[in-house]
Design a protein around this motif. Structure first.
Motif, PDB file in Angstrom:
ATOM      1  N   GLY A  50       1.541   9.684   4.139  1.00 22.10           N
ATOM      2  CA  GLY A  50       0.906  10.389   3.037  1.00 22.10           C
ATOM      3  C   GLY A  50       1.880  11.127   2.150  1.00 22.10           C
ATOM      4  O   GLY A  50       1.520  12.130   1.516  1.00 22.10           O
ATOM      5  N   ILE A  51       3.111  10.629   2.043  1.00 22.83           N
ATOM      6  CA  ILE A  51       4.148  11.282   1.248  1.00 22.83           C
ATOM      7  C   ILE A  51       4.265  10.657  -0.138  1.00 22.83           C
ATOM      8  O   ILE A  51       4.685  11.307  -1.090  1.00 22.83           O
ATOM      9  N   VAL A  52       3.874   9.409  -0.258  1.00 22.14           N
ATOM     10  CA  VAL A  52       3.782   8.763  -1.562  1.00 22.14           C
ATOM     11  C   VAL A  52       2.299   8.514  -1.829  1.00 22.14           C
ATOM     12  O   VAL A  52       1.485   8.464  -0.902  1.00 22.14           O
ATOM     13  N   GLY A  53       1.945   8.400  -3.106  1.00 19.93           N
ATOM     14  CA  GLY A  53       0.536   8.204  -3.443  1.00 19.93           C
ATOM     15  C   GLY A  53      -0.250   9.494  -3.559  1.00 19.93           C
ATOM     16  O   GLY A  53      -1.481   9.479  -3.591  1.00 19.93           O
ATOM     17  N   LEU A  54       0.440  10.626  -3.665  1.00 20.75           N
ATOM     18  CA  LEU A  54      -0.248  11.910  -3.751  1.00 20.75           C
ATOM     19  C   LEU A  54      -1.094  12.022  -5.020  1.00 20.75           C
ATOM     20  O   LEU A  54      -2.082  12.756  -5.043  1.00 20.75           O
ATOM     21  N   ALA A  55      -0.716  11.302  -6.061  1.00 22.87           N
ATOM     22  CA  ALA A  55      -1.431  11.397  -7.329  1.00 22.87           C
ATOM     23  C   ALA A  55      -2.729  10.597  -7.349  1.00 22.87           C
ATOM     24  O   ALA A  55      -3.564  10.785  -8.226  1.00 22.87           O
ATOM     25  N   ALA A  56      -2.903   9.688  -6.403  1.00 24.08           N
ATOM     26  CA  ALA A  56      -4.111   8.860  -6.375  1.00 24.08           C
ATOM     27  C   ALA A  56      -5.267   9.636  -5.750  1.00 24.08           C
ATOM     28  O   ALA A  56      -5.071  10.378  -4.784  1.00 24.08           O
ATOM     29  N   PRO A  57      -6.477   9.476  -6.263  1.00 25.09           N
ATOM     30  CA  PRO A  57      -7.631  10.145  -5.661  1.00 25.09           C
ATOM     31  C   PRO A  57      -7.834   9.709  -4.220  1.00 25.09           C
ATOM     32  O   PRO A  57      -7.459   8.606  -3.818  1.00 25.09           O
ATOM     33  N   GLU A  58      -8.450  10.582  -3.428  1.00 20.91           N
ATOM     34  CA  GLU A  58      -8.663  10.290  -2.014  1.00 20.91           C
ATOM     35  C   GLU A  58      -9.496   9.032  -1.811  1.00 20.91           C
ATOM     36  O   GLU A  58      -9.292   8.291  -0.855  1.00 20.91           O
ATOM     37  N   GLY A  59     -10.433   8.763  -2.715  1.00 21.41           N
ATOM     38  CA  GLY A  59     -11.278   7.587  -2.587  1.00 21.41           C
ATOM     39  C   GLY A  59     -10.532   6.280  -2.691  1.00 21.41           C
ATOM     40  O   GLY A  59     -11.059   5.224  -2.313  1.00 21.41           O
ATOM     41  N   LEU A  92       8.664   8.206 -10.096  1.00 20.80           N
ATOM     42  CA  LEU A  92       8.120   7.172 -10.972  1.00 20.80           C
ATOM     43  C   LEU A  92       6.737   6.727 -10.487  1.00 20.80           C
ATOM     44  O   LEU A  92       5.812   6.566 -11.286  1.00 20.80           O
ATOM     45  N   GLN A  93       6.593   6.553  -9.187  1.00 20.05           N
ATOM     46  CA  GLN A  93       5.321   6.094  -8.625  1.00 20.05           C
ATOM     47  C   GLN A  93       4.219   7.142  -8.804  1.00 20.05           C
ATOM     48  O   GLN A  93       3.126   6.839  -9.278  1.00 20.05           O
ATOM     49  N   ASP A  94       4.530   8.397  -8.429  1.00 20.42           N
ATOM     50  CA  ASP A  94       3.499   9.422  -8.352  1.00 20.42           C
ATOM     51  C   ASP A  94       3.301  10.203  -9.637  1.00 20.42           C
ATOM     52  O   ASP A  94       2.222  10.771  -9.844  1.00 20.42           O
ATOM     53  N   ASP A  95       4.314  10.271 -10.479  1.00 20.12           N
ATOM     54  CA  ASP A  95       4.215  11.088 -11.682  1.00 20.12           C
ATOM     55  C   ASP A  95       4.080  10.263 -12.957  1.00 20.12           C
ATOM     56  O   ASP A  95       3.877  10.831 -14.031  1.00 20.12           O
ATOM     57  N   ILE A  96       4.218   8.940 -12.826  1.00 21.69           N
ATOM     58  CA  ILE A  96       4.107   8.084 -14.015  1.00 21.69           C
ATOM     59  C   ILE A  96       3.128   6.937 -13.759  1.00 21.69           C
ATOM     60  O   ILE A  96       2.058   6.884 -14.358  1.00 21.69           O
ATOM     61  N   ALA A  97       3.491   6.021 -12.858  1.00 24.22           N
ATOM     62  CA  ALA A  97       2.702   4.795 -12.713  1.00 24.22           C
ATOM     63  C   ALA A  97       1.272   5.075 -12.234  1.00 24.22           C
ATOM     64  O   ALA A  97       0.294   4.611 -12.848  1.00 24.22           O
ATOM     65  N   ILE A 123       4.782  -1.246  -5.636  1.00 19.45           N
ATOM     66  CA  ILE A 123       5.666  -0.321  -6.339  1.00 19.45           C
ATOM     67  C   ILE A 123       5.451  -0.493  -7.834  1.00 19.45           C
ATOM     68  O   ILE A 123       5.467  -1.603  -8.354  1.00 19.45           O
ATOM     69  N   GLY A 124       5.235   0.626  -8.508  1.00 19.45           N
ATOM     70  CA  GLY A 124       4.984   0.592  -9.943  1.00 19.45           C
ATOM     71  C   GLY A 124       6.224   0.919 -10.753  1.00 19.45           C
ATOM     72  O   GLY A 124       7.170   1.543 -10.274  1.00 19.45           O
TER      73      GLY A 124
END
Length: 384
Positions: A50-59, A92-97, A123-124
């Protein structure tokens, strides 16, 4: 100065990130630099933790994306390990893509891509810069021509972070040859689309483990369902998402500055010259005092910007101020710290030498610091 940004939940998460860094990152840093590539397994391990993908909603399998302080914790722990290239890829993954797809994408696009991105499986990347167009988006020449069922994209992009490993590339293309405010649109180009190719893996003076590449679009058919947002809305969409990217750069800059400064304090305490500790020279103490004060002032501003983002109140100008000031501060602090190391600071075996290389790009990407000052200045005096 006491720092009140975090609560117990953030500190508990910090323990998880620190353990991940010690286990999955530190042992591999030298090898990643030699290969100029970070293992895909590291992304997958980060997804499991759970260290990457923090920006994505839980759903969609992510961390919820409502409290940016968790992302700040990740950057601080990566800075502690001097894992700058990995921090860049995850930012890049969590703050942009991911935010582009969350904020602009359709529900179908979110279901299709976000779970894989949150798991580290996809990877975005974002492809804006071209050989002849950097900060000036009006100079973009990559084109998208409408055809039955979608669009055909042609052009070349450069300086694409995660360009080699990326599975989804948010590509900025010109859809109106006549130009104007609605000339640009965004397309999600997927790895295996015919005509989409990777060019050179670019050799850089810093961030060596972060794969940066040229991308080539040769009659790439992009289906209509991969259009991200509104056709012609690209410029406005890019502008709306840039403050988060710039805040990310500022948070990372402060984290690295603090770590390198702390390393330097310890070094000058241990190092002796002319019969005394380097720390005992008045010049050393003055240098440390000035840097400690400047970093502390920068920390207050950037922490306030993080809270403003959480509250939905971060402005374009706030983000520009944070980005240029923190990036300049990072470069200034590392340069002064390196001087206190003497000749050893020039050796890559010391983190300060590697940090010196990695820091220089901070004043360029996310919009050059000169562009940041222009944004701030225009907010004060108005546009011509």
């Amino acid at each position: 100065m006491k720092r009140d940004l975090y609560d117990d939940d953030h500190e508990a998460f910090r323990s998880v990130v620190a353990e991940f860094v010690d286990r999955e990152v530190v042992p591999h840093l030298e090898r990643w630099d030699e290969r100029c590539l970070i293992d895909r397994e590291t992304w997958l391990a980060a997804g499991r933790q759970g260290i990457v993908g923090l920006a994505a909603p839980e759903g969609y399998g992510g961390g919820g994306g409502v409290d940016y302080r968790f992302r700040a914790v990740v950057m601080e722990e990566f800075a502690r390990a001097h894992a700058t290239a990995l921090a860049s890829g995850f930012s890049l993954q969590d703050d942009i893509a991911i935010p582009y797809i969350v904020e602009i994408g359709t529900e179908e696009q979110r279901r299709r891509w976000l779970p894989g991105m949150a798991a580290g499986e996809l990877i975005g990347a974002i492809a804006m810069t071209e050989p002849g167009a950097g900060s000036d988006l009006k100079g973009i020449r990559t084109s998208a021509r409408r055809v039955d069922g979608g669009w055909v994209v042609n052009g070349t992009k450069t300086f694409v972070t995660s360009g080699i490993q990326s599975d989804l590339v948010i590509t900025v293309a010109r859809t109106d040859p006549e130009g104007g405010a609605r000339a640009l649109s965004l397309f999600v180009v997927e790895r295996d689309m015919p005509g989409f190719g990777r060019g050179r893996r670019l050799k850089k003076i810093g961030l060596r483990a972060q794969d940066t590449a040229e991308l080539v679009y040769d009659d790439v058919f992009v289906p209509a369902e991969n259009v991200l947002g509104e056709i012609g809305g690209g410029f406005g969409q890019l502008r709306a998402m840039l403050p988060l990217e710039r805040l990310s750069i500022a948070v990372h800059a402060l984290a690295v500055s603090e770590v390198i400064l702390a390393d330097t304090v310890q070094y000058v305490r241990d190092r002796r010259a002319f019969g005394q500790r380097v720390a005992d020279f008045q010049n050393t103490q003055f240098e440390l005092a000035e840097m400690h004060t400047e970093v502390g002032i920068g920390r207050v501003f950037v922490d306030r910007a993080v809270l403003a983002l959480n509250a939905g109140e971060l402005t374009e100008v706030d983000a520009a101020q944070a980005k240029w000031w923190a990036a300049d501060l990072q470069n200034r602090v590392i340069d002064r710290c390196l001087q206190l190391y003497g000749g050893y600071g020039f050796m890559l075996e010391y983190p300060v030498g590697r940090a010196y290389q990695d820091a220089r790009i901070q004043r360029i990407f996310g919009g050059t610091n000169e562009i940041m000052k222009q944004i701030i200045g225009r907010s004060l005096v108005g546009r011509p």
